[in-house]
Design a protein around this motif. Structure first.
Motif, PDB file in Angstrom:
ATOM      1  N   MET A 194       0.809  -1.217   0.000  1.00 28.43           N
ATOM      2  CA  MET A 194       0.000   0.000   0.000  1.00 28.43           C
ATOM      3  C   MET A 194       0.848   1.275   0.000  1.00 28.43           C
ATOM      4  SD  MET A 194      -3.035  -1.073   2.658  1.00 28.43           S
ATOM      5  CE  MET A 194      -3.858   0.511   2.572  1.00 28.43           C
ATOM      6  N   TRP A 195       1.971   1.248   0.683  1.00 26.57           N
ATOM      7  CA  TRP A 195       2.794   2.448   0.809  1.00 26.57           C
ATOM      8  C   TRP A 195       3.796   2.600  -0.345  1.00 26.57           C
ATOM      9  CZ3 TRP A 195       2.857  -1.717   4.164  1.00 26.57           C
ATOM     10  CH2 TRP A 195       3.958  -2.575   4.054  1.00 26.57           C
ATOM     11  N   GLU A 196       3.889   1.613  -1.215  1.00 28.18           N
ATOM     12  CA  GLU A 196       4.881   1.652  -2.283  1.00 28.18           C
ATOM     13  C   GLU A 196       4.341   2.381  -3.516  1.00 28.18           C
ATOM     14  OE1 GLU A 196       7.471  -2.373  -1.402  1.00 28.18           O
ATOM     15  OE2 GLU A 196       5.724  -2.545  -2.704  1.00 28.18           O
ATOM     16  N   SER A 197       5.151   3.253  -4.076  1.00 28.65           N
ATOM     17  CA  SER A 197       4.749   3.997  -5.267  1.00 28.65           C
ATOM     18  C   SER A 197       4.773   3.093  -6.492  1.00 28.65           C
ATOM     19  CB  SER A 197       5.682   5.186  -5.484  1.00 28.65           C
ATOM     20  OG  SER A 197       5.561   6.131  -4.432  1.00 28.65           O
ATOM     21  N   GLN A 198       3.793   3.287  -7.377  1.00 36.08           N
ATOM     22  CA  GLN A 198       3.715   2.513  -8.615  1.00 36.08           C
ATOM     23  C   GLN A 198       4.183   3.307  -9.829  1.00 36.08           C
ATOM     24  OE1 GLN A 198       0.485  -0.957  -7.966  1.00 36.08           O
ATOM     25  NE2 GLN A 198      -0.302   0.809  -9.070  1.00 36.08           N
ATOM     26  N   PHE A 199       4.317   4.631  -9.670  1.00 32.84           N
ATOM     27  CA  PHE A 199       4.739   5.490 -10.778  1.00 32.84           C
ATOM     28  C   PHE A 199       5.769   6.489 -10.273  1.00 32.84           C
ATOM     29  CE2 PHE A 199       0.530   4.029 -12.021  1.00 32.84           C
ATOM     30  CZ  PHE A 199       0.710   3.692 -13.351  1.00 32.84           C
ATOM     31  N   THR A 200       6.648   6.905 -11.162  1.00 30.95           N
ATOM     32  CA  THR A 200       7.632   7.933 -10.818  1.00 30.95           C
ATOM     33  C   THR A 200       6.957   9.299 -10.839  1.00 30.95           C
ATOM     34  OG1 THR A 200       8.293   8.386 -13.097  1.00 30.95           O
ATOM     35  CG2 THR A 200       9.417   6.557 -11.963  1.00 30.95           C
ATOM     36  N   PRO A 201       7.580  10.298 -10.223  1.00 29.68           N
ATOM     37  CA  PRO A 201       7.026  11.649 -10.309  1.00 29.68           C
ATOM     38  C   PRO A 201       6.853  12.118 -11.752  1.00 29.68           C
ATOM     39  CG  PRO A 201       8.676  11.555  -8.573  1.00 29.68           C
ATOM     40  CD  PRO A 201       8.733  10.236  -9.285  1.00 29.68           C
ATOM     41  N   ALA A 202       7.815  11.784 -12.621  1.00 30.93           N
ATOM     42  CA  ALA A 202       7.714  12.190 -14.022  1.00 30.93           C
ATOM     43  C   ALA A 202       6.519  11.525 -14.707  1.00 30.93           C
ATOM     44  CB  ALA A 202       9.011  11.859 -14.760  1.00 30.93           C
ATOM     45  N   GLN A 203       6.272  10.271 -14.395  1.00 29.58           N
ATOM     46  CA  GLN A 203       5.135   9.574 -14.989  1.00 29.58           C
ATOM     47  C   GLN A 203       3.807  10.164 -14.508  1.00 29.58           C
ATOM     48  OE1 GLN A 203       6.301   5.574 -13.771  1.00 29.58           O
ATOM     49  NE2 GLN A 203       6.521   4.972 -15.928  1.00 29.58           N
ATOM     50  N   LEU A 204       3.747  10.521 -13.249  1.00 32.27           N
ATOM     51  CA  LEU A 204       2.520  11.131 -12.734  1.00 32.27           C
ATOM     52  C   LEU A 204       2.268  12.484 -13.396  1.00 32.27           C
ATOM     53  CD1 LEU A 204       2.806  10.216  -8.948  1.00 32.27           C
ATOM     54  CD2 LEU A 204       1.117   9.345 -10.572  1.00 32.27           C
ATOM     55  N   ARG A 205       3.320  13.241 -13.602  1.00 35.33           N
ATOM     56  CA  ARG A 205       3.146  14.525 -14.321  1.00 35.33           C
ATOM     57  C   ARG A 205       2.643  14.275 -15.736  1.00 35.33           C
ATOM     58  NH1 ARG A 205       7.980  15.781 -11.539  1.00 35.33           N
ATOM     59  NH2 ARG A 205       9.255  15.322 -13.379  1.00 35.33           N
ATOM     60  N   LEU A 206       3.192  13.246 -16.394  1.00 39.04           N
ATOM     61  CA  LEU A 206       2.749  12.910 -17.740  1.00 39.04           C
ATOM     62  C   LEU A 206       1.269  12.530 -17.734  1.00 39.04           C
ATOM     63  CD1 LEU A 206       3.245  12.266 -20.737  1.00 39.04           C
ATOM     64  CD2 LEU A 206       3.940   9.955 -20.026  1.00 39.04           C
ATOM     65  N   ILE A 207       0.845  11.755 -16.750  1.00 38.51           N
ATOM     66  CA  ILE A 207      -0.553  11.342 -16.671  1.00 38.51           C
ATOM     67  C   ILE A 207      -1.467  12.554 -16.534  1.00 38.51           C
ATOM     68  CG2 ILE A 207      -2.230  10.152 -15.180  1.00 38.51           C
ATOM     69  CD1 ILE A 207       0.065   8.081 -14.642  1.00 38.51           C
ATOM     70  N   VAL A 208      -1.098  13.483 -15.668  1.00 43.41           N
ATOM     71  CA  VAL A 208      -1.914  14.688 -15.489  1.00 43.41           C
ATOM     72  C   VAL A 208      -1.945  15.520 -16.762  1.00 43.41           C
ATOM     73  CG1 VAL A 208      -2.088  16.875 -14.236  1.00 43.41           C
ATOM     74  CG2 VAL A 208      -1.614  14.760 -12.987  1.00 43.41           C
ATOM     75  N   GLU A 209      -0.777  15.677 -17.397  1.00 46.76           N
ATOM     76  CA  GLU A 209      -0.699  16.483 -18.622  1.00 46.76           C
ATOM     77  C   GLU A 209      -1.474  15.823 -19.763  1.00 46.76           C
ATOM     78  OE1 GLU A 209       3.480  16.715 -19.214  1.00 46.76           O
ATOM     79  OE2 GLU A 209       3.810  18.111 -17.533  1.00 46.76           O
ATOM     80  N   GLU A 210      -1.334  14.513 -19.903  1.00 51.45           N
ATOM     81  CA  GLU A 210      -2.010  13.814 -20.983  1.00 51.45           C
ATOM     82  C   GLU A 210      -3.524  13.789 -20.754  1.00 51.45           C
ATOM     83  OE1 GLU A 210      -1.659  11.932 -24.730  1.00 51.45           O
ATOM     84  OE2 GLU A 210      -0.248  13.078 -23.502  1.00 51.45           O
ATOM     85  N   ALA A 211      -3.935  13.614 -19.509  1.00 55.04           N
ATOM     86  CA  ALA A 211      -5.363  13.672 -19.204  1.00 55.04           C
ATOM     87  C   ALA A 211      -5.921  15.052 -19.550  1.00 55.04           C
ATOM     88  CB  ALA A 211      -5.595  13.350 -17.732  1.00 55.04           C
ATOM     89  N   ALA A 212      -5.193  16.094 -19.181  1.00 57.98           N
ATOM     90  CA  ALA A 212      -5.641  17.461 -19.479  1.00 57.98           C
ATOM     91  C   ALA A 212      -5.758  17.689 -20.977  1.00 57.98           C
ATOM     92  CB  ALA A 212      -4.682  18.465 -18.847  1.00 57.98           C
ATOM     93  N   ARG A 213      -4.892  17.058 -21.750  1.00 62.09           N
ATOM     94  CA  ARG A 213      -4.959  17.199 -23.206  1.00 62.09           C
ATOM     95  C   ARG A 213      -6.274  16.657 -23.747  1.00 62.09           C
ATOM     96  NH1 ARG A 213      -3.320  14.924 -27.957  1.00 62.09           N
ATOM     97  NH2 ARG A 213      -2.764  12.898 -27.051  1.00 62.09           N
TER      98      ARG A 213
END
Length: 394
Positions: A194-213
């Motif tokens: 539960m406490w382990e990250s599944q995505f890097t910070p860069a990937q999360l930024r990409l997800i937010v940016e791509e979703a916004a697109r």
């Protein structure tokens, strides 16, 4: 659809401290066209309009559940139930669960992970009037790592190109938002913890940016303290669970919380009506730590929104109010709690046409016996539900 004038002892227009005594709401063609006192509105509405008089009752905005999984059955093994279910049978079960939520006064839900975009199909049926249920905002398949949390729903990704392709598929399927499993979860014990990250910070930024697109916001499942920090930095719209977990303990970060408030990122703590048993299973030390961080976030000004996580083991679809009572047990005022369930949730989901009662908004409202400002249990005594003006009487 005929005009309906609803009168009651009080109308909570939203926010919850805005109350009209001996109030009235006029509904016409699925919309609210007037709100005021009964003495003002009754004489002005023509005699042909229907009158729904509700002495001893309260009219208020319909309840909103920001975190549900209509594809899950709340049983002990939802993974097998969803992965192996016949699509037609699963769709029928989802429709039944949606109707159950409507009967409980929930007029809007945000489905944060299903299979084969079935929630989108159900959304269409409800909108057309061929099925009864709340308004649905669907995330379709949540993005997760290979073998990660809820990967059985079909949203596993590895590379940046995978991420772009999955978001494009979700958008094409009719998704209203993107869900990302930023950390592991208890539902998928074979994946990251539960406490382990599944995505890097860069990937999360990409997800937010791509979703916004694609014109979509992002809801992030995040238990781990690091994952929460990365989600806030990436600019997600809501953080789900937000339990500040590490491998050894709970580690709350006031600076991340400050940025959450500054950037208007809401928190959906995801509490089922079965929360006393959940706290008991956590044990006193972990339960106290969970309560403390919720109180710390509240003191810091975090905007909480309502979500039951209905569908996961033990989280049924019929007891929305139990979740609200959890926050009351922590000292939240009833006005705060009702705002969490209405105006705050609508705002977090980007909905400007619901969550309150005012002319020009959708007629999403409920009539309850009693006064929920003094007794939350009044929300269990549903007399009438209107979803986009369509009436249901309990």
């Amino acid at each position: 659809m005929n005009k309906i004038l609803i009168t009651a002892d009080r109308v909570i227009t939203g926010p919850a401290d805005q109350v009209i005594d001996d109030g009235a709401v006029l509904v016409d063609a699925g919309m609210i066209t007037a709100v005021g006192t009964a003495a003002e509105l009754d004489p002005s509405v023509d005699a042909s309009a229907s009158r729904l008089r509700c002495p001893g009752a309260t009219v208020m905005p319909g309840l909103i559940d920001c975190h549900v999984h209509l594809a899950f059955d709340a049983g002990p093994d939802p993974i097998s139930e969803v992965a192996q279910a016949d699509p037609g049978e699963l769709a029928a079960a989802m429709a039944g669960r949606a109707e159950q939520m409507l009967d409980a006064g929930v007029t809007t839900v945000r489905d944060l992970g299903d299979r084969d975009a079935l929630a989108v199909r159900l959304r269409t049926s409800i909108e057309s009037g061929t099925a009864a249920g709340p308004r649905i905002l669907s995330a379709t398949a949540p993005l997760t790592s290979r073998g990660g949390h809820c990967g059985f729903l079909g949203g596993e990704v590895t590379t940046d190109d995978d991420i772009r392709a999955q978001i494009a598929r979700n958008a094409a399927a009719g998704a209203d938002l993107i869900k990302v499993m930023a950390s592991g979860g208890a539902l998928t014990p074979s994946g990251p913890r539960m406490w382990e990250s599944q995505f890097t910070p860069a990937q999360l930024r990409l997800i937010v940016e791509e979703a916004a697109r694609h014109g979509l916001g992002v809801a992030a499942h995040a238990h781990g303290t690091d994952a929460i920090a990365h989600c806030v930095e990436a600019g997600v719209r809501t953080v789900e669970h937000c339990s500040w977990r590490t491998a050894d303990s709970t580690v709350y970060d006031p600076e991340i919380t400050r940025r959450m408030v500054e950037n208007d990122i809401a928190v959906c703590r995801c509490v089922s009506g079965n929360w006393p048993l959940f706290l008991e299973k956590l044990g006193p030390e972990r339960a106290d730590a969970m309560v403390e961080v919720i109180r710390n976030m509240r003191e810091a000004g975090v905007r909480f929104i309502a979500g039951t996580d209905a569908g996961v083991p033990g989280a049924g679809f019929g007891d929305y109010v139990g979740m609200l009572e959890f926050f009351a047990s922590l000292g939240f005022k009833h006005t705060e709690i009702l705002d969490m369930a209405t105006t705050n949730s609508a705002r977090a989901m980007g909905l400007t046409d619901t969550g309150a009662l005012a002319p020009g908004l959708r007629a999403d409202l409920i009539v309850v016996d009693g006064d929920p400002l003094t007794e939350l249990d009044a929300l269990r005594r549903i007399q009438h539900v209107f979803a986009a003006g369509r009436p249901t009487t309990n």
